[in-house]
Write an enzyme that holds these catalytic residues in place. Structure first.
Site, PDB file in Angstrom:
ATOM      1  N   ASP A 194       0.810  -1.214   0.000  1.00 43.68           N
ATOM      2  CA  ASP A 194       0.000   0.000   0.000  1.00 43.68           C
ATOM      3  C   ASP A 194       0.844   1.265   0.000  1.00 43.68           C
ATOM      4  O   ASP A 194       0.377   2.332  -0.414  1.00 43.68           O
ATOM      5  CB  ASP A 194      -0.920  -0.025   1.225  1.00 43.68           C
ATOM      6  N   MET A 275      -7.188   5.933   3.342  1.00 42.50           N
ATOM      7  CA  MET A 275      -7.419   7.003   2.357  1.00 42.50           C
ATOM      8  C   MET A 275      -6.265   7.177   1.380  1.00 42.50           C
ATOM      9  O   MET A 275      -6.333   8.033   0.496  1.00 42.50           O
ATOM     10  CB  MET A 275      -7.651   8.333   3.092  1.00 42.50           C
ATOM     11  N   ARG A 276      -5.193   6.372   1.527  1.00 42.78           N
ATOM     12  CA  ARG A 276      -4.050   6.566   0.644  1.00 42.78           C
ATOM     13  C   ARG A 276      -4.423   6.320  -0.811  1.00 42.78           C
ATOM     14  O   ARG A 276      -3.938   7.011  -1.713  1.00 42.78           O
ATOM     15  CB  ARG A 276      -2.893   5.665   1.071  1.00 42.78           C
ATOM     16  N   ALA A 277      -5.293   5.354  -1.072  1.00 38.57           N
ATOM     17  CA  ALA A 277      -5.686   5.062  -2.451  1.00 38.57           C
ATOM     18  C   ALA A 277      -6.358   6.267  -3.093  1.00 38.57           C
ATOM     19  O   ALA A 277      -6.112   6.586  -4.265  1.00 38.57           O
ATOM     20  CB  ALA A 277      -6.617   3.850  -2.475  1.00 38.57           C
ATOM     21  N   VAL A 280      -3.608   8.944  -3.811  1.00 41.39           N
ATOM     22  CA  VAL A 280      -2.729   8.572  -4.922  1.00 41.39           C
ATOM     23  C   VAL A 280      -3.472   8.653  -6.251  1.00 41.39           C
ATOM     24  O   VAL A 280      -2.922   9.141  -7.248  1.00 41.39           O
ATOM     25  CB  VAL A 280      -2.162   7.153  -4.699  1.00 41.39           C
TER      26      VAL A 280
END
Length: 688
Positions: A194, A275-277, A280
């Site tokens: 991730d 929330m990283r997706a 990005v």
């Protein structure tokens, strides 16, 4: 020095090319993880990328590549004089070797100079060298976990923080992170996956003309690198100019609310963690718009960004391969306010006259004749091949081989592969003693990181100083050295290094009985579930695994020792049963496998897990052969465990006798599931 292979000359790999370029346009995207088989030009393309990056302005003499326009206020070489003219240099490509130490990556204080000369001397590491350039990690899945954590933390925060004996150093570390890996050698943990912004799967082309062109260009490059690079210099220069133009446009690109909501809808639809997706995907969409010279993100930008940013974040458990269902993606991307098109009754194959499936019957089934529901995906795949016995309520019938199955070469009946039962969580089990193998999470070992358990005389450069032991060693000689002041007089011979104890990864070699005595469907499901649980535990403990099976007339090394636990799970799922029970052959194959593996990886300690009911058939003295093979294996000092799979009202206790010959504890499947292996294997003792 020969010219590097030109970026523009690489054939194919469009997705990888785009992912690298987008990170060059916007390093905030978070880097690229390149997954693929060996020999697919992964490394060649990454190394070629550095030549396409714009030159960077630097403060002359700064070891940390500070930007003269915005110097780092915490730079260890600062503060910098703004009157000094700026210099320029090409963007660097820094490669991190798999065997690098933490000090090599993050940098370290020169402890010896600090103690003997009284100066705070810091030597920068690879993170400092890669600042404002590219940091490339080949075979990132083989890198030690603590180094991967350190590396990805620096990439996420843009800074590197080094602590040594109470002295703190912090410096900027912003770089384009690229990692490559071959999935056959083991996966990265989902939480580490991730942390990479984008991922790309690469494979060699199967088109003959394209493969021929790859070879043609490579041969031309090897014959005359400079001339070959000159042929592609124009296209490379054009690409570099386009990257520079996209960087200038990047700040002006707008992400409309409608597209931002589309990104959030897609990420929620795929149930990604955190929330990283979303971040990005948004950054990648903006970089895509800038790359195409636009100032507003479109729905197509979002779709392309999702294809690069989400596949590795869909991995829900360790045995899932990264991937993305594009049909699901298109459904999630669709505007929810748009009405769905009405189906055409005349063209609907499932309509009243379309020849579709018949209506459900009163029991909720489709009314068609067919096989009954199976136990899982593996059962469904094998359903056309298998004829199952009628159910019986007689005691002990679950141990009977399946009737109607084809006869195996070993003289028994063979049953096609059945699905494993649901895996369960096992507790820690370990090899006794203290090892010094590869870093992991299983057995005790002397490691570079961990709790301090003692000290030793320093050999070579000191990186893990044991202060108290050093002071004690020096204190004995202060009078002889003529000390008169408050300072401590040190010599090189006084320095002591800390001895630290952590955890290592082991080689867990499974020896699984796949003979006719194990062929009962219910029992084999339980056995496969137990082995799958242990494989899952091995994945989490960062072990290597191997799989030996025995059935029929011989034993086979189904999975040579590897870090890819996923392949082990796949081989286990496809394992059929039936035939005779050559236990001795299985143990001898394990003995030979370990002998070869000791030559390849001498520091990695093994644990042999024998999964059997102990019955031995085939030959005049099959049981005697199995006992002699067990004693031979025990004589090597290997730690072992026997998982007794015998069931039914009548039990012979043969697995327990085998465990005695191996010098190993024996546990039943029920004990394995109920208590795990913590207390059961803790007392494993190797036999000298």
């Amino acid at each position: 020095m020969s010219a590097a292979y030109p970026f523009s000359a690489i054939v194919g790999l469009a997705d990888l090319r785009l992912a690298l370029v987008l990170n060059a346009v916007s390093p905030a995207v978070g880097g690229v993880l390149v997954r693929g088989e060996k020999g697919t030009a992964k490394s060649t393309m990454v190394r070629a990328l550095a030549g396409q990056l714009p030159a960077v302005a630097v403060v002359p003499g700064c070891r940390f590549s500070c930007d003269p326009a915005a110097p780092d206020g915490r730079c260890p070489d600062g503060p910098h004089d703004p009157a000094v003219p700026a210099g320029t240099r090409a963007a660097r490509l820094v490669e991190l070797p798999v065997g690098a130490s933490e000090d090599r990556l993050a940098g370290s204080l020169d402890i010896e100079r600090a103690l003997t000369e009284g100066v705070k001397a810091y030597e920068p590491g690879l993170l400092a060298a890669a600042h404002r350039g590219v940091l490339y990690v080949d075979e990132v899945n083989l890198l030690h976990d603590h180094l991967v954590d350190l590396l990805l933390d620096a990439a996420a925060m843009g800074t590197s923080h080094v602590e040594r004996e109470g002295v703190s150093v912090r410096h900027a570390a912003r770089f384009l992170l690229v990692g490559t890996m071959n999935p056959e050698e083991g996966e990265l943990r989902p939480q580490l996956l991730d942390r990479f912004g984008l991922t790309v799967e690469v494979a060699a082309s199967r088109e003959p003309r394209e493969r021929a062109e790859v070879v043609r260009r490579r041969l031309a490059y090897e014959a005359d690198p400079d001339a070959f690079a000159a042929r592609w210099a124009g296209e490379d220069a054009e690409l570099a100019d386009r990257i520079l133009r996209a960087r200038t446009v990047l700040a002006d690109v707008e992400l409309p609310d409608a597209e931002l909501e589309r990104i959030a809808r897609v990420c929620a639809s795929f149930e990604v963690d955190g929330m990283r997706a979303d971040l990005v995907t948004a950054r990648t969409s903006i970089a895509l718009a800038a790359w195409h010279g636009r100032t507003e993100v479109t729905a197509e930008d979002v779709r392309q960004a999702a294809l690069l940013a989400l596949p590795h974040r869909r991995r829900r458990n360790p045995f899932d391969a990264p991937g993305l269902d594009e049909e699901h993606l298109d459904q999630a991307l669709a505007d929810p306010d748009e009405p769905e098109p009405e189906p055409d009754p005349e063209s609907d194959p499932d309509g009243p006259d379309g020849g579709g499936s018949p209506p459900p019957d009163a029991n909720g089934t489709d009314g068609a004749d067919g096989p009954e529901p199976t136990d899982g995906p593996a059962d469904a795949a094998e359903a056309p091949k298998r004829t199952e016995a009628a159910p019986s309520s007689a005691p002990g019938t679950e141990d009977a081989p399946v009737e109607g199955a084809p006869t195996g070469s070993g003289g028994g009946r063979e049953q096609a592969a059945v699905a494993a039962a649901e895996p369960f969580r096992t507790r820690l089990f370990s090899v006794p003693g203290v090892g010094q193998g590869a870093a992991g999470r299983r057995s005790r070992a002397r490691t570079a990181s961990g709790r301090t358990t003692g000290s030793q005389v320093a050999a070579g450069r000191v990186t893990r100083l044991h202060v108290a032991a050093t002071v004690r060693a020096a204190a004995l000689h202060q009078k002889a050295r003529g000390r008169t002041g408050a300072g401590l007089l040190l010599r090189r011979a006084d320095l002591r290094e800390a001895v630290r104890e952590g955890r290592e990864g082991n080689l867990v070699l499974f020896v699984v009985d796949a003979s006719g005595s194990m062929a009962a469907r219910k029992r084999m499901r339980a056995v496969k579930g137990a082995v799958l649980s242990l494989l899952l535990d091995a994945y989490q403990r960062r072990d290597k695994v191997g799989l030996v099976t025995f059935r029929g007339a011989d034993a086979s090394l189904v999975l040579p020792p590897t870090s890819s636990v996923e392949i082990g799970a796949a081989r286990l799922a496809a394992l059929p049963t039936g035939g005779r029970t050559p236990v001795g052959a299985g143990l001898l194959r394990a003995h030979e496998t370990l002998r070869v593996e000791r030559l390849r990886d001498p520091l990695r300690r093994p644990l042999v897990v024998v999964v059997t009911d102990g019955r031995a058939t085939g030959g005049r003295d099959a049981l005697g052969e199995s006992r002699r093979a067990a004693r031979l294996l025990a004589a090597t000092g290997v730690a072992a465990l026997v998982v007794d799979c015998e069931s039914g009202p009548v039990r012979l206790g043969l697995a327990g006798r085998l465990a005695v010959d191996l010098g190993a504890p024996a546990v039943t499947l029920d004990e394995l599931a109920a208590d795990g292996l913590a207390t059961l294997v803790r007392d494993v003792r190797s036999v000298a």
